[in-house]
Design a protein around this motif. Structure first.
Motif, PDB file in Angstrom:
ATOM      1  N   ALA A  29       0.811  -1.230   0.164  1.00 34.57           N
ATOM      2  CA  ALA A  29       0.297   0.460   0.045  1.00 34.57           C
ATOM      3  C   ALA A  29       1.071   1.145   0.081  1.00 34.57           C
ATOM      4  O   ALA A  29       0.683   2.348  -1.423  1.00 34.57           O
ATOM      5  N   GLU A  30       1.857   1.284   0.771  1.00 37.31           N
ATOM      6  CA  GLU A  30       2.441   2.522   1.076  1.00 37.31           C
ATOM      7  C   GLU A  30       3.570   2.572  -0.443  1.00 37.31           C
ATOM      8  O   GLU A  30       3.674   3.780  -0.969  1.00 37.31           O
ATOM      9  N   PHE A  31       3.785   1.304  -1.210  1.00 36.93           N
ATOM     10  CA  PHE A  31       5.162   1.378  -2.499  1.00 36.93           C
ATOM     11  C   PHE A  31       3.560   1.643  -3.282  1.00 36.93           C
ATOM     12  O   PHE A  31       4.278   2.239  -4.208  1.00 36.93           O
ATOM     13  N   LEU A  32       2.740   1.336  -3.590  1.00 39.15           N
ATOM     14  CA  LEU A  32       1.363   2.087  -4.595  1.00 39.15           C
ATOM     15  C   LEU A  32       1.202   3.886  -4.172  1.00 39.15           C
ATOM     16  O   LEU A  32       1.117   4.103  -5.552  1.00 39.15           O
ATOM     17  N   ALA A  33       0.700   3.614  -3.206  1.00 35.37           N
ATOM     18  CA  ALA A  33       0.500   5.008  -2.523  1.00 35.37           C
ATOM     19  C   ALA A  33       1.655   6.056  -2.814  1.00 35.37           C
ATOM     20  O   ALA A  33       1.550   6.866  -3.809  1.00 35.37           O
ATOM     21  N   GLY A  35       4.130   5.741  -5.501  1.00 30.93           N
ATOM     22  CA  GLY A  35       3.762   5.688  -6.583  1.00 30.93           C
ATOM     23  C   GLY A  35       3.277   6.003  -7.106  1.00 30.93           C
ATOM     24  O   GLY A  35       3.607   6.887  -8.259  1.00 30.93           O
ATOM     25  N   LEU A  36       2.063   6.317  -7.292  1.00 31.90           N
ATOM     26  CA  LEU A  36       0.231   6.944  -7.800  1.00 31.90           C
ATOM     27  C   LEU A  36       1.181   8.403  -7.603  1.00 31.90           C
ATOM     28  O   LEU A  36       0.707   9.276  -8.588  1.00 31.90           O
ATOM     29  N   TYR A  37       1.543   8.978  -6.336  1.00 29.33           N
ATOM     30  CA  TYR A  37       1.481  10.141  -6.186  1.00 29.33           C
ATOM     31  C   TYR A  37       2.613  10.836  -6.833  1.00 29.33           C
ATOM     32  O   TYR A  37       2.229  11.911  -7.359  1.00 29.33           O
ATOM     33  N   VAL A  38       3.879  10.174  -6.977  1.00 28.10           N
ATOM     34  CA  VAL A  38       4.441  10.772  -7.922  1.00 28.10           C
ATOM     35  C   VAL A  38       5.063  10.468  -9.891  1.00 28.10           C
ATOM     36  O   VAL A  38       4.915  11.990  -9.903  1.00 28.10           O
ATOM     37  N   PHE A  39       3.908   9.299  -9.666  1.00 25.03           N
ATOM     38  CA  PHE A  39       3.656   9.346 -11.384  1.00 25.03           C
ATOM     39  C   PHE A  39       2.604  10.225 -11.704  1.00 25.03           C
ATOM     40  O   PHE A  39       2.826  11.524 -12.458  1.00 25.03           O
ATOM     41  N   PHE A  40       1.381  10.720 -11.170  1.00 24.72           N
ATOM     42  CA  PHE A  40       0.872  12.031 -11.631  1.00 24.72           C
ATOM     43  C   PHE A  40       0.546  13.112 -10.954  1.00 24.72           C
ATOM     44  O   PHE A  40       0.364  13.947 -11.773  1.00 24.72           O
ATOM     45  N   GLY A  41       1.445  13.457  -9.974  1.00 21.53           N
ATOM     46  CA  GLY A  41       2.197  14.716  -9.557  1.00 21.53           C
ATOM     47  C   GLY A  41       2.885  15.201 -10.086  1.00 21.53           C
ATOM     48  O   GLY A  41       3.382  16.313 -10.679  1.00 21.53           O
ATOM     49  N   ALA A 102      10.599  -0.193   7.094  1.00 22.07           N
ATOM     50  CA  ALA A 102      10.054   0.113   6.078  1.00 22.07           C
ATOM     51  C   ALA A 102       9.100   0.300   5.304  1.00 22.07           C
ATOM     52  O   ALA A 102       9.289   0.226   3.361  1.00 22.07           O
ATOM     53  N   TYR A 103       8.702   0.868   6.156  1.00 18.72           N
ATOM     54  CA  TYR A 103       7.464   1.712   5.525  1.00 18.72           C
ATOM     55  C   TYR A 103       8.434   2.775   4.173  1.00 18.72           C
ATOM     56  O   TYR A 103       7.656   3.197   3.203  1.00 18.72           O
ATOM     57  N   VAL A 104       9.768   3.485   4.917  1.00 14.83           N
ATOM     58  CA  VAL A 104      10.381   4.715   4.655  1.00 14.83           C
ATOM     59  C   VAL A 104      11.450   3.832   2.946  1.00 14.83           C
ATOM     60  O   VAL A 104      10.387   4.582   1.569  1.00 14.83           O
ATOM     61  N   ALA A 105      11.238   2.101   3.401  1.00 14.36           N
ATOM     62  CA  ALA A 105      12.137   2.066   1.857  1.00 14.36           C
ATOM     63  C   ALA A 105      11.088   1.648   0.695  1.00 14.36           C
ATOM     64  O   ALA A 105      11.437   2.092   0.093  1.00 14.36           O
ATOM     65  N   VAL A 109      11.083   3.021  -2.954  1.00  4.35           N
ATOM     66  CA  VAL A 109      10.899   2.469  -4.414  1.00  4.35           C
ATOM     67  C   VAL A 109      10.207   2.738  -4.914  1.00  4.35           C
ATOM     68  O   VAL A 109      10.292   2.514  -5.891  1.00  4.35           O
ATOM     69  N   GLY A 110       8.566   2.788  -3.905  1.00  4.38           N
ATOM     70  CA  GLY A 110       7.798   3.147  -4.900  1.00  4.38           C
ATOM     71  C   GLY A 110       8.261   4.597  -5.752  1.00  4.38           C
ATOM     72  O   GLY A 110       7.782   4.902  -7.327  1.00  4.38           O
ATOM     73  N   ALA A 111       8.028   5.436  -4.733  1.00  9.69           N
ATOM     74  CA  ALA A 111       8.614   7.325  -5.607  1.00  9.69           C
ATOM     75  C   ALA A 111       9.265   6.452  -6.918  1.00  9.69           C
ATOM     76  O   ALA A 111       9.645   6.730  -7.797  1.00  9.69           O
ATOM     77  N   THR A 112      10.698   5.860  -6.924  1.00 11.37           N
ATOM     78  CA  THR A 112      11.252   5.021  -8.102  1.00 11.37           C
ATOM     79  C   THR A 112      11.363   4.276  -8.914  1.00 11.37           C
ATOM     80  O   THR A 112      10.949   5.971 -10.172  1.00 11.37           O
ATOM     81  N   VAL A 113       9.292   3.827  -9.042  1.00 13.11           N
ATOM     82  CA  VAL A 113       9.032   2.769 -10.117  1.00 13.11           C
ATOM     83  C   VAL A 113       8.110   4.115 -10.408  1.00 13.11           C
ATOM     84  O   VAL A 113       7.948   3.797 -12.461  1.00 13.11           O
ATOM     85  N   GLY A 114       7.368   4.756  -9.558  1.00 13.38           N
ATOM     86  CA  GLY A 114       6.488   5.865 -10.444  1.00 13.38           C
ATOM     87  C   GLY A 114       7.624   6.710 -11.290  1.00 13.38           C
ATOM     88  O   GLY A 114       6.530   7.113 -12.164  1.00 13.38           O
ATOM     89  N   ALA A 115       8.622   7.555 -11.626  1.00 12.42           N
ATOM     90  CA  ALA A 115       9.418   8.425 -12.047  1.00 12.42           C
ATOM     91  C   ALA A 115       9.949   7.463 -12.907  1.00 12.42           C
ATOM     92  O   ALA A 115       9.558   8.219 -13.906  1.00 12.42           O
TER      93      ALA A 115
END
Length: 161
Positions: A29-33, A35-41, A102-105, A109-115
């Motif tokens: 859920a943290e990864f997805l949130a 990643g979506l935030y970075v992708f759309f933002g 774990a959440y920060v990791a 990773v989610g932010a990197t994948v979103g970008a």
């Protein structure tokens, strides 16, 4: 209930299974949130030649994606979606140190994948730097400090050692 009634597994292994399921759901859920935030933002800031986004459009996009990320991940992980929020929860003793790490990791990773996804789907002539460090030509800061967009040292009225 003994171990034979649980299909040969003890209550401890059942507890570990449930715990692992909850933790992996929260990390996803943290990864997805994030990643979506970075992708759309970051996607809302891109400079399209036909129509440049206004500050209002960018702000609305960031607010909508924040609301969407919180709504989607609220029950699974608390919808931190940002390492700063996770740090605040850690300082406030609302989560443990291992969970915060774990959440920060997962968020990084989610932010990197979103970008990376955004970089992959954007056309090359639009992509450039993904909207990062692009000063506005009408910015008053550029009038007062013309070198600000290039070097931090040039922005300051006193020398930095």
């Amino acid at each position: 209930m003994d171990a034979a009634q649980l299909g040969g597994r003890g209550w401890a292994s059942m507890l570990v299974c449930r715990l692992w399921k909850a933790i992996s759901r929260a990390l996803f859920a943290e990864f997805l949130a994030t990643g979506l935030y970075v992708f759309f933002g970051v996607g809302s800031v891109m400079r399209w030649p036909t129509a440049l986004p206004s500050v209002l459009q960018i702000a609305i996009t960031f607010n909508l994606v924040t609301a969407m990320a919180v709504q989607v991940t609220w029950k699974a992980s608390g919808a931190h979606a940002n390492p700063a929020v996770t740090l605040a929860f850690l300082v406030g003793s609302h989560i443990s140190l291992p969970r915060a790490v774990a959440y920060v990791a997962a968020q990084l990773v989610g932010a990197t994948v979103g970008a990376a996804l955004l970089y992959g789907v954007m056309p090359g002539d639009i992509r450039e730097t993904l909207g990062i460090n692009v000063p506005s030509p009408t910015s008053s800061a550029l009038w007062w400090f013309p070198g600000c967009s290039l070097h931090l040292k040039a922005c300051l009225p006193y020398p930095i050692s």
